[in-house]
Design a protein around this motif. Structure first.
Motif, PDB file in Angstrom:
ATOM      1  N   UNK A 260       0.238   5.523  50.840  1.00 44.68           N
ATOM      2  CA  UNK A 260       0.308   6.972  50.740  1.00 44.68           C
ATOM      3  C   UNK A 260       1.726   7.444  50.440  1.00 44.68           C
ATOM      4  N   UNK A 261       2.713   6.786  51.011  1.00 40.25           N
ATOM      5  CA  UNK A 261       4.111   7.165  50.776  1.00 40.25           C
ATOM      6  C   UNK A 261       4.514   6.908  49.334  1.00 40.25           C
ATOM      7  N   UNK A 262       4.083   5.766  48.778  1.00 41.48           N
ATOM      8  CA  UNK A 262       4.394   5.473  47.372  1.00 41.48           C
ATOM      9  C   UNK A 262       3.742   6.506  46.461  1.00 41.48           C
ATOM     10  N   UNK A 263       2.506   6.865  46.747  1.00 40.48           N
ATOM     11  CA  UNK A 263       1.805   7.875  45.963  1.00 40.48           C
ATOM     12  C   UNK A 263       2.547   9.207  45.995  1.00 40.48           C
ATOM     13  N   UNK A 264       2.941   9.633  47.181  1.00 43.70           N
ATOM     14  CA  UNK A 264       3.663  10.898  47.325  1.00 43.70           C
ATOM     15  C   UNK A 264       5.000  10.849  46.609  1.00 43.70           C
TER      16      UNK A 264
ATOM     17  N   UNK B  21       4.731  15.187  50.087  1.00 41.64           N
ATOM     18  CA  UNK B  21       4.824  14.375  51.304  1.00 41.64           C
ATOM     19  C   UNK B  21       4.118  15.044  52.491  1.00 41.64           C
ATOM     20  N   UNK B  22       4.096  16.371  52.511  1.00 45.40           N
ATOM     21  CA  UNK B  22       3.403  17.062  53.588  1.00 45.40           C
ATOM     22  C   UNK B  22       1.908  16.792  53.564  1.00 45.40           C
ATOM     23  N   UNK B  23       1.301  16.913  52.386  1.00 44.94           N
ATOM     24  CA  UNK B  23      -0.133  16.636  52.291  1.00 44.94           C
ATOM     25  C   UNK B  23      -0.421  15.145  52.451  1.00 44.94           C
ATOM     26  N   UNK B  24       0.463  14.307  51.958  1.00 45.09           N
ATOM     27  CA  UNK B  24       0.273  12.867  52.142  1.00 45.09           C
ATOM     28  C   UNK B  24       0.233  12.517  53.618  1.00 45.09           C
ATOM     29  N   UNK B  25       1.097  13.164  54.404  1.00 49.75           N
ATOM     30  CA  UNK B  25       1.098  12.918  55.840  1.00 49.75           C
ATOM     31  C   UNK B  25      -0.204  13.346  56.496  1.00 49.75           C
ATOM     32  N   UNK B  26      -0.738  14.499  56.087  1.00 44.65           N
ATOM     33  CA  UNK B  26      -2.006  14.977  56.651  1.00 44.65           C
ATOM     34  C   UNK B  26      -3.153  14.045  56.283  1.00 44.65           C
ATOM     35  N   UNK B  27      -3.166  13.589  55.032  1.00 45.30           N
ATOM     36  CA  UNK B  27      -4.225  12.680  54.590  1.00 45.30           C
ATOM     37  C   UNK B  27      -4.102  11.324  55.276  1.00 45.30           C
TER      38      UNK B  27
END
Length: 447
Positions: free
Chosen positions: A146-150, A346-352
């Motif tokens: 998820x971090x790489x995607x963000x 990164x905010x939405x990535x964290x929620x997902x």
């Protein structure tokens, strides 16, 4: 309000759209959907579905995106049909839902690249998958993916998504071609090609009711329809781009990659097992990982290198789709609220990530997430979009699709007719069958 970005080149848009479509749906699911639905009979119906339903539907999403020139949620309000904003909102939510568990599978792929290189799963492929697919390690790798995607989405359309997909998509094709050539050289692959490429129409006639909805749903999933991704990507296009030409290229290239994946996986399974194993044919979350990993394990040292390359292809494909799903919600927030792109991504990535921990902790949850998306959310979202384009926005849609296309009147008329008739019926039937299947067999038996 931040100035809206655009694609630097037409090639960038095409590769980004193909990258969105070419993902785990093609490599994780397609070969095993083929295996459980009659081999070439499924492939035959899938090809028809991609051409006759997928292409008109993707052009409908392109029309909405370019005409509105804004994110998938606000597009319908800008087109002066605010009541239909529900279509964009459902697409956004569907994409986020899918990404939350898609990222978990992406984490598995990262683990298998290293597991292949070291031969870690060679002694017990099934046991290895059981040990890494759920629990704290799965959650950690889910976070990495998820971090790489963000990180890619945070760089923006031109500097992030376009540059990444220009590298990713050709890499996927080159590596799959190489693996397919290797599979062709294996003894015993002839039976695989017959199973994969020679349709059994008698089987198809006897199983039409089960094969068709699976094939149509696979077309939706593999083409990234109903997720807001294609509306969002098309919103960055100029009026001089030909939507029919670009849409046809996206569908053809995506389908070609799916077929290539089958030319790799199906021969490997036939050589090793004499067919598609029952466990794989069941289509479970671990089908690709257990069955294909066992093939590489039995190849010894050569299998370490081949396995690492294969799972690297899967990782690139997974990332190319994941960034399109995260871009949908990122585009919406940046367009409407002026927040910074990195903070939003990164905010939405964290929620997902938080939502996806359910799927990372227990694969029964992942199966439930996937079943709901595949059988209900995607076909419902596509159905609403088709109704809007065909019956609410029809004349304006025809005007939009003719832009940048020489002599497009005949094509536009035929396209609108298809959207209003058989495409609409096909999507509705797919949704109906998906809902009835879930109602008959709730997909959370392990919880």
């Amino acid at each position: 309000m931040t100035e809206r970005e655009t694609w630097a080149t037409r090639l960038g848009f095409i590769l980004a759209a193909v990258g969105s479509a070419v993902g785990l749906g093609n490599i994780w699911q397609f070969p095993f959907k083929t295996g459980t639905n009659g081999g070439a009979a499924f492939v035959f119906v899938y090809l028809l579905a991609a051409l006759l339903i997928g292409l008109p539907a993707i052009l409908g999403e392109f029309v909405v995106g370019r005409r509105a020139n804004i994110n998938a949620v606000e597009a319908f309000e800008r087109l002066k049909h605010p009541a239909w904003t529900v279509v964009g909102a459902l697409g956004l939510l569907t994409g986020l839902w899918i990404l939350s568990y898609y990222s978990v599978v992406g984490g598995w792929v990262i683990r298998y690249i290293f597991g292949s290189a070291t031969g870690a799963y060679f002694g017990d492929a099934a046991g290895y998958f059981a040990s890494v697919s759920a629990g704290w390690e799965a959650i950690g790798l889910h976070a990495v993916f998820m971090a790489v995607t963000a990180g890619i989405v945070a760089f923006g359309v031109e500097d992030g998504i376009e540059k990444a997909t220009k590298l990713m998509v050709p890499s996927i094709v080159v590596m799959l071609v190489g693996l397919a050539i290797y599979a062709f050289t294996l003894d015993g692959s002839t039976a695989a090609y017959s199973y994969y490429l020679s349709p059994d129409f008698e089987y198809l006639a006897n199983n039409l009711g089960s094969v068709v909805p699976f094939a149509v749903s696979q077309a939706f999933f593999s083409l990234s329809l109903g997720m807001g991704a294609m509306i969002t990507y098309a919103s960055y296009l100029g009026d001089d781009d030909s939507l029919p030409a670009d849409g046809s290229l996206v569908v053809v290239l995506n389908t070609a990659v799916g077929l290539l994946a089958g030319l790799v996986v199906i021969p490997l399974l036939f050589v090793q097992f004499g067919g598609v194993p029952d466990a794989a044919a069941g289509g479970g979350a671990g089908a690709l990982f257990v069955s294909v990993a066992q093939v590489f394990a039995d190849l010894g040292t050569a299998g370490q290198a081949l396995g690492a390359v294969f799972f690297a292809v899967v990782l690139i494909a997974a990332l190319s789709s994941a960034i399109s799903l995260l871009e949908v919600v990122t585009s919406y927030v940046v367009d409407n609220y002026g927040y910074s792109r990195p903070a939003t991504a990164f905010g939405f990535a964290g929620s997902l990530f938080v939502l996806g921990t359910l799927a990372a902790w227990n694969t029964a949850w992942l199966t439930w997430f996937d079943t709901l998306a595949y059988s209900v959310l995607l076909p419902l979202s596509v159905l609403l979009g088709v109704v809007f384009v065909g019956w609410v926005y029809g004349p304006q849609a025809v005007d939009e699709i003719k832009k940048g296309t020489s002599g497009g009147e005949t094509f536009a008329t035929a396209w609108l007719w298809s959207i209003r008739t058989y495409v609409l019926v096909g999507v509705f039937v797919t949704l109906y069958l998906g809902v009835t299947d879930i109602y008959a067999a709730p997909p959370i038996p392990g919880l």
